[in-house]
Scaffold this active site. Structure first.
Site, PDB file in Angstrom:
ATOM      1  CB  THR A 197      -0.975   0.012   1.208  1.00 10.21           C
ATOM      2  OG1 THR A 197      -1.704   1.231   1.183  1.00 10.21           O
ATOM      3  CG2 THR A 197      -0.250  -0.102   2.528  1.00 10.21           C
ATOM      4  NE  ARG A 198      -0.174   5.881  -4.754  1.00  8.33           N
ATOM      5  CZ  ARG A 198      -1.004   5.410  -5.649  1.00  8.33           C
ATOM      6  NH1 ARG A 198      -1.073   4.115  -5.862  1.00  8.33           N
ATOM      7  NH2 ARG A 198      -1.802   6.208  -6.332  1.00  8.33           N
ATOM      8  CG  ASN A 199      -3.243   5.634  -0.676  1.00  3.94           C
ATOM      9  OD1 ASN A 199      -2.733   6.746  -0.782  1.00  3.94           O
ATOM     10  ND2 ASN A 199      -3.655   4.931  -1.702  1.00  3.94           N
TER      11      ASN A 199
END
Ligand code: PPS
Length: 574
Positions: A197-199
């Site tokens: 994930t990047r969020n």
């Protein structure tokens, strides 16, 4: 020397040389040419060195690069979807020779690795962008980086690792592939699902991972990408605190968290496959790919660069060549009647789905509105509220641009006084003349010097904005690309309001308060904006002021109204 270890079958290629050799090479490296690594290059180098990019042994040489770009394979046929390249400037490239060694240094000048220089070539980055990212549209952040930020020359070659890049932030959460493989071994985790994930993670993400874990009867590695791609990028701090919060709400001993210093390209389908290979190297057995994996966010019209499911389809097509199982997971929706998340296609027609889009979530954060508990854990919402204060509490920059004599400084001064009258934030005026005296006294008016001058102003304004203040800038700033660079520097940190003071040239020249236009016409001043040097008018500024029909006070008032309508100030008494 390259170490080969085989904890879980998959070969892990770490590129660090033994300590004694590293000391020796470090001493010799003082005589090598050296390259200061960019933030993205440091991320790539770290993952090369620690084996995350196995089987790569360095930055790609041209034959590997060409084949990776064309068909996602190294020249020996091994599957590898993303080019890992070292880009340098023309000037630097002209000083190095293939066959020699090059020291690769971190921002503090520490040599982290040495490159045995192989191929040196000028890549066709438009071709690379269209093949790898599927677009040359600069609104795609990966394409923007490749076409605007990346240096024009690539150097390939084998890398010898001297020491790992230092991380002072969250050292307890950073693990090499070898360390994670060992951790899984110690815990007795045979099957591990990686979640990229990047969020920040909300309840939908958690439901998705729990469902995947149940399906695969496996443990879970939450493995967020935290590589910064810009200097000063610090967006991952609060995200990591969010991951630490959510980890607490997984059933005990089922999940673990580790940070991956990866600089994402947002290449959608190819990126998904790359992510899977990286997690395979970390000893994971399964990898979750959602319908919109690793593409840029939707634009304001809801458009995406990749079709939903495209990433899942590509990765699954190559399943036969992977040692990690791709789990193509559906979108999860919250169903009111069941008070739980279910896959979107399992919702019954009579059931009500509740949704909060990312845009709506951001709006609620910005406007301090309620965010329902079914959407996210309260600790996570509180964390995000802290770093996304409403606009009236954010810093901002008002960036005036216009010809000499257009009235920028006078309006900027009037605006400063009015903002001071309103109170609440510290106000700094970075007027053109003032900056030239205190920050840029050695600079002239060539394109290069003007750009430097504007970038210095942008840097100071970005620091002020980041810390919640107001910066008012009033240079000519004649070039659109440099203004764009300043906007890009500031927008992630707060507001950026570009105001074009559009007084026509004949009026500025008619005023000629400093007598400079007369001198420019007479050829006594060279490169004078509007006369012998271009002014590129803003295409889409937040506000255009025509000083024909208003006084400086009225113009400042119009800026205040714009700031008010954008939400940066409220309840003023002007
Ligand atoms: S820039 O292009 O943004 O870096 O220019 P800036 O720092 O705003 O400086 C502009 C002021 O410098 C004086 N000046 C010139 N302007 C334009 N072109 C040339 N060649 C030049 N030489 C000196 C001029 O007085 C500008 O002041 P303002 O306040 O804009 O009239």
């Amino acid at each position: 020397m390259t170490h080969l270890i085989k904890p879980y079958g998959g070969v892990l290629k770490e590129l660090y040389v033994p300590a004694a050799e590293a000391t020796q090479i470090k001493a010799q490296s003082r005589n090598y040419p050296s390259w200061d690594l960019t933030p993205r290059q440091i991320c790539d180098l770290e993952l090369l060195l620690n084996g995350s990019f196995s089987p790569l042994t360095g930055f790609l040489n041209q034959a590997d690069y060409d084949r990776v770009v064309a068909e996602m394979r190294l020249s020996d046929g091994t599957l590898w979807p993303i080019p890992i390249t070292l880009d340098v400037s023309e000037q630097f490239a002209s000083q190095i020779v293939s066959g020699e060694r090059l020291a690769l240094r971190d921002p503090e000048g520490v040599p982290i690795a040495v490159l045995e220089i192989g191929d040196i070539w000028r890549p066709d980055t438009r071709h690379e962008a269209s093949q790898v990212l599927g677009t040359t549209d600069k609104r795609h952040p990966g394409a923007f980086y490749l076409l605007r930020r990346s240096h024009p020359v690539y150097i390939g070659g084998r890398v010898l690792g001297l020491e790992p890049p230092t991380h002072y932030d969250f050292p307890h959460l950073r693990n090499s592939p070898r360390e994670l493989r060992e951790r899984f071994g110690k815990l007795g985790w045979q099957r591990v699902i990686a979640f990229q994930t990047r969020n920040p993670m909300h309840r939908a993400h958690q439901a998705l991972t729990l469902r995947a874990a149940q399906q695969a009867e496996a443990n879970l590695l939450i493995h967020p990408a935290v590589g910064s791609v810009k200097p000063g990028d610090n967006s991952h701090y609060s995200r990591v605190r969010c991951y630490e919060h959510i980890l607490q709400s997984y059933p005990e001993q089922t999940a673990t968290l580790s940070l991956l210093n990866m600089a994402m390209r947002l290449a959608g389908p190819r990126e998904a496959l790359w992510h899977a290979l990286i997690r395979q190297n970390h000893g994971c057995s399964h990898f979750i790919i959602g319908p919109n994996h690793a593409g840029p966010n939707q634009d304001q019209f809801g458009r995406t660069f990749y079709e939903p499911g495209e990433a899942q389809e590509l990765a699954s097509r190559y399943q036969g060549e992977l040692s990690i199982q791709i789990l193509s997971m559906p979108q999860m929706v919250y169903v009111r009647e069941r008070a739980q998340y279910v896959p979107a296609d399992e919702r019954q027609p009579n059931e009500t789905p509740l949704r909060l889009t990312e845009t709506e979530f951001q709006r609620r954060l910005r406007e301090e509105l309620e965010i329902p508990e079914w959407f996210s854990h309260p600790e996570i919402i509180a964390e995000l509220r802290r770093i996304h204060p409403p606009r009236r509490r954010q810093g901002f920059t008002v960036f005036f641009t216009g010809l000499s004599g257009s009235g920028k400084s006078t309006i900027a001064n009037a605006l400063m006084v009015k903002l001071l009258e309103l109170g609440g934030r510290a106000v700094t005026l970075l007027d053109g003349d003032l900056v030239r005296k205190h920050l840029s006294s050695e600079l002239g008016f060539s394109r290069e010097h003007r750009n430097l001058n504007i970038l210095r102003i942008g840097f100071v304004a970005s620091e002020i904005t980041k810390n919640g203040g107001i910066a008012i800038c009033a240079p000519i700033a004649p070039y659109a690309a440099t203004r764009r660079d300043v906007r890009d520097m500031i927008e992630p940190l707060g507001g950026f309001i570009e105001v074009h003071v559009a007084t026509p040239l004949d009026i500025c020249e008619g005023r000629d308060r400093k007598g400079l236009y007369a001198k420019a016409r007479a050829g006594e001043i060279k490169e004078f904006t509007g006369i012998s040097d271009p002014y590129e008018a803003p295409v889409n500024p937040e506000l255009t002021l025509d000083t024909h029909d208003c006084t400086p006070g009225e113009a400042a008032q119009r800026v205040l109204l714009t700031l008010d309508s954008l939400g940066y100030i409220r309840g003023g008494t002007w």
